[in-house]
Design a protein around this motif. Structure first.
Motif, PDB file in Angstrom:
ATOM      1  N   PRO A   1       0.833  -1.203   0.000  1.00 55.26           N
ATOM      2  CA  PRO A   1       0.000   0.000   0.000  1.00 55.26           C
ATOM      3  C   PRO A   1       0.869   1.254   0.000  1.00 55.26           C
ATOM      4  O   PRO A   1       1.898   1.302   0.671  1.00 55.26           O
ATOM      5  CB  PRO A   1      -0.792  -0.117   1.311  1.00 55.26           C
ATOM      6  N   ILE A   2       0.471   2.245  -0.754  1.00 54.48           N
ATOM      7  CA  ILE A   2       1.272   3.473  -0.862  1.00 54.48           C
ATOM      8  C   ILE A   2       0.984   4.415   0.305  1.00 54.48           C
ATOM      9  O   ILE A   2       1.900   4.943   0.936  1.00 54.48           O
ATOM     10  CB  ILE A   2       1.009   4.177  -2.208  1.00 54.48           C
ATOM     11  N   ALA A   3      -0.283   4.634   0.614  1.00 55.07           N
ATOM     12  CA  ALA A   3      -0.673   5.636   1.615  1.00 55.07           C
ATOM     13  C   ALA A   3      -0.151   5.310   3.016  1.00 55.07           C
ATOM     14  O   ALA A   3       0.156   6.224   3.789  1.00 55.07           O
ATOM     15  CB  ALA A   3      -2.189   5.770   1.647  1.00 55.07           C
ATOM     16  N   SER A   4      -0.020   4.036   3.354  1.00 52.18           N
ATOM     17  CA  SER A   4       0.407   3.701   4.714  1.00 52.18           C
ATOM     18  C   SER A   4       1.929   3.651   4.873  1.00 52.18           C
ATOM     19  O   SER A   4       2.414   3.362   5.963  1.00 52.18           O
ATOM     20  CB  SER A   4      -0.201   2.363   5.136  1.00 52.18           C
TER      21      SER A   4
ATOM     22  N   SER B   1       5.821  11.327  -3.058  1.00 50.08           N
ATOM     23  CA  SER B   1       6.847  10.634  -3.847  1.00 50.08           C
ATOM     24  C   SER B   1       7.703   9.717  -2.963  1.00 50.08           C
ATOM     25  O   SER B   1       8.101   8.630  -3.388  1.00 50.08           O
ATOM     26  CB  SER B   1       7.719  11.640  -4.610  1.00 50.08           C
ATOM     27  N   MET B   2       7.985  10.148  -1.712  1.00 53.14           N
ATOM     28  CA  MET B   2       8.736   9.294  -0.782  1.00 53.14           C
ATOM     29  C   MET B   2       7.916   8.053  -0.424  1.00 53.14           C
ATOM     30  O   MET B   2       8.449   6.949  -0.351  1.00 53.14           O
ATOM     31  CB  MET B   2       9.089  10.060   0.496  1.00 53.14           C
ATOM     32  N   LYS B   3       6.622   8.229  -0.215  1.00 54.12           N
ATOM     33  CA  LYS B   3       5.747   7.097   0.083  1.00 54.12           C
ATOM     34  C   LYS B   3       5.691   6.129  -1.101  1.00 54.12           C
ATOM     35  O   LYS B   3       5.670   4.913  -0.916  1.00 54.12           O
ATOM     36  CB  LYS B   3       4.336   7.585   0.446  1.00 54.12           C
ATOM     37  N   LEU B   4       5.673   6.667  -2.306  1.00 54.25           N
ATOM     38  CA  LEU B   4       5.657   5.824  -3.509  1.00 54.25           C
ATOM     39  C   LEU B   4       6.958   5.012  -3.609  1.00 54.25           C
ATOM     40  O   LEU B   4       6.925   3.813  -3.897  1.00 54.25           O
ATOM     41  CB  LEU B   4       5.459   6.686  -4.757  1.00 54.25           C
ATOM     42  N   ILE B   5       8.084   5.645  -3.350  1.00 56.65           N
ATOM     43  CA  ILE B   5       9.375   4.950  -3.399  1.00 56.65           C
ATOM     44  C   ILE B   5       9.431   3.847  -2.340  1.00 56.65           C
ATOM     45  O   ILE B   5       9.897   2.727  -2.603  1.00 56.65           O
ATOM     46  CB  ILE B   5      10.542   5.945  -3.229  1.00 56.65           C
ATOM     47  N   MET B   6       8.934   4.115  -1.155  1.00 55.33           N
ATOM     48  CA  MET B   6       8.913   3.106  -0.095  1.00 55.33           C
ATOM     49  C   MET B   6       7.987   1.944  -0.460  1.00 55.33           C
ATOM     50  O   MET B   6       8.282   0.784  -0.183  1.00 55.33           O
ATOM     51  CB  MET B   6       8.497   3.726   1.243  1.00 55.33           C
ATOM     52  N   ALA B   7       6.853   2.251  -1.097  1.00 62.10           N
ATOM     53  CA  ALA B   7       5.934   1.199  -1.550  1.00 62.10           C
ATOM     54  C   ALA B   7       6.587   0.353  -2.649  1.00 62.10           C
ATOM     55  O   ALA B   7       6.379  -0.860  -2.700  1.00 62.10           O
ATOM     56  CB  ALA B   7       4.626   1.807  -2.036  1.00 62.10           C
ATOM     57  N   MET B   8       7.383   0.989  -3.521  1.00 61.30           N
ATOM     58  CA  MET B   8       8.111   0.240  -4.556  1.00 61.30           C
ATOM     59  C   MET B   8       9.045  -0.780  -3.904  1.00 61.30           C
ATOM     60  O   MET B   8       9.089  -1.950  -4.296  1.00 61.30           O
ATOM     61  CB  MET B   8       8.939   1.192  -5.427  1.00 61.30           C
ATOM     62  N   LYS B   9       9.793  -0.309  -2.904  1.00 56.73           N
ATOM     63  CA  LYS B   9      10.727  -1.201  -2.202  1.00 56.73           C
ATOM     64  C   LYS B   9       9.987  -2.318  -1.469  1.00 56.73           C
ATOM     65  O   LYS B   9      10.399  -3.478  -1.505  1.00 56.73           O
ATOM     66  CB  LYS B   9      11.584  -0.403  -1.209  1.00 56.73           C
ATOM     67  N   ALA B  10       8.903  -1.972  -0.802  1.00 53.26           N
ATOM     68  CA  ALA B  10       8.143  -2.963  -0.041  1.00 53.26           C
ATOM     69  C   ALA B  10       7.533  -4.023  -0.955  1.00 53.26           C
ATOM     70  O   ALA B  10       7.552  -5.216  -0.633  1.00 53.26           O
ATOM     71  CB  ALA B  10       7.059  -2.270   0.773  1.00 53.26           C
ATOM     72  N   SER B  11       6.996  -3.594  -2.110  1.00 49.12           N
ATOM     73  CA  SER B  11       6.387  -4.569  -3.011  1.00 49.12           C
ATOM     74  C   SER B  11       7.452  -5.494  -3.615  1.00 49.12           C
ATOM     75  O   SER B  11       7.207  -6.680  -3.823  1.00 49.12           O
ATOM     76  CB  SER B  11       5.585  -3.877  -4.111  1.00 49.12           C
TER      77      SER B  11
ATOM     78  N   PRO C   1       2.044   1.057 -10.421  1.00 44.06           N
ATOM     79  CA  PRO C   1       1.002   1.349  -9.435  1.00 44.06           C
ATOM     80  C   PRO C   1      -0.354   0.846  -9.940  1.00 44.06           C
ATOM     81  O   PRO C   1      -0.610   0.815 -11.136  1.00 44.06           O
ATOM     82  CB  PRO C   1       1.022   2.877  -9.339  1.00 44.06           C
ATOM     83  N   VAL C   2      -1.185   0.418  -9.005  1.00 43.17           N
ATOM     84  CA  VAL C   2      -2.552   0.008  -9.332  1.00 43.17           C
ATOM     85  C   VAL C   2      -3.468   0.940  -8.551  1.00 43.17           C
ATOM     86  O   VAL C   2      -3.441   0.956  -7.313  1.00 43.17           O
ATOM     87  CB  VAL C   2      -2.811  -1.457  -8.922  1.00 43.17           C
ATOM     88  N   GLY C   3      -4.240   1.711  -9.274  1.00 44.55           N
ATOM     89  CA  GLY C   3      -5.095   2.699  -8.615  1.00 44.55           C
ATOM     90  C   GLY C   3      -4.225   3.764  -7.954  1.00 44.55           C
ATOM     91  O   GLY C   3      -3.119   4.070  -8.396  1.00 44.55           O
TER      92      GLY C   3
END
Length: 161
Positions: A54-57, A64-74, A125-127
Motif C-alpha cells: 500500500p502506498i498511503a500507509s 513521492s517518498m511514500k511511492l518509493i517506499m511502496a516500490m521497495k516494499a512490493s 502502481p494500481v489505482g
C-alpha cells in the motif's frame, strides 16, 4: 600337568594362527579410480511472484517518498514469495489447554533462503493506493549460477585395481 600345558599351548597356537589369518586378510589393499559426471536436471521451471504494497500507509514526508517506499516494499514482498516457492515455508504452531478448554493458540510462519538471478518483469502502481512488483526466476539461470560455486556430481564409473 603336562597335558594341561599341551592343551594350553595348542589353544595359543590356534589363536595365534587365527589372528594371523585375520590380519593378513585385512591387509589386502584394493585401489580404485572413481569417475564422476555432472548431474543436470531435464527441465527447468520459470517461477513467478507478485508483491503488493500500500502506498498511503508508507512512511515518508511526501507522496513521492511514500511511492518509493511502496516500490521497495512490493519488491521485497515479491522476493519473499519467490523464496517461499523455492525453499518452502516453515510453520510452527502451539496450543495450550486448561481443564480441556483452549487457552491460547499460536501459529507462526517464516521463510528463509537466498534468491539469485531473479528479474523484475514489471513494476507499476494500481489505482491510487497500491504498488505492484512482478518477478520471475528462471531455474536454468539459477542452476548455472549454482554450478559456478558448487559442482554437483554423481559416480559415473568405478574401476578396481
Amino acid at each position: 600337568m603336562v597335558s594341561n600345558v599341551l592343551k594350553k599351548s595348542k589353544r595359543l597356537v590356534a589363536a595365534s594362527l587365527t589372528c594371523a589369518m585375520v590380519s593378513l586378510g585385512g591387509c589386502g589393499i584394493i585401489d580404485k579410480h572413481v569417475e564422476w559426471e555432472t548431474v543436470e536436471p531435464e527441465t527447468y521451471p520459470v517461477l513467478t511472484a507478485v508483491g503488493y504494497a500500500p502506498i498511503a500507509s508508507q512512511r515518508g514526508e511526501s507522496e513521492s517518498m511514500k511511492l518509493i517506499m511502496a516500490m521497495k516494499a512490493s519488491k521485497l514482498e515479491a522476493y519473499r514469495e519467490l523464496t517461499e516457492q523455492v525453499y518452502g515455508q516453515k510453520i510452527e504452531g502451539s496450543q495450550s489447554l486448561s481443564s480441556l478448554v483452549v487457552e491460547s493458540e499460536m501459529l507462526k510462519a517464516s521463510v528463509e533462503g537466498v534468491i539469485r538471478g531473479a528479474d523484475v518483469v514489471k513494476a507499476y502502481p494500481v489505482g491510487d493506493d497500491t504498488y505492484v512488483t512482478e518477478l520471475s526466476l528462471d531455474m536454468k539461470q539459477v542452476y548455472d549460477i549454482y554450478l559456478t560455486t558448487a559442482k554437483p556430481r554423481r559416480v559415473k564409473d568405478v574401476k578396481y585395481y
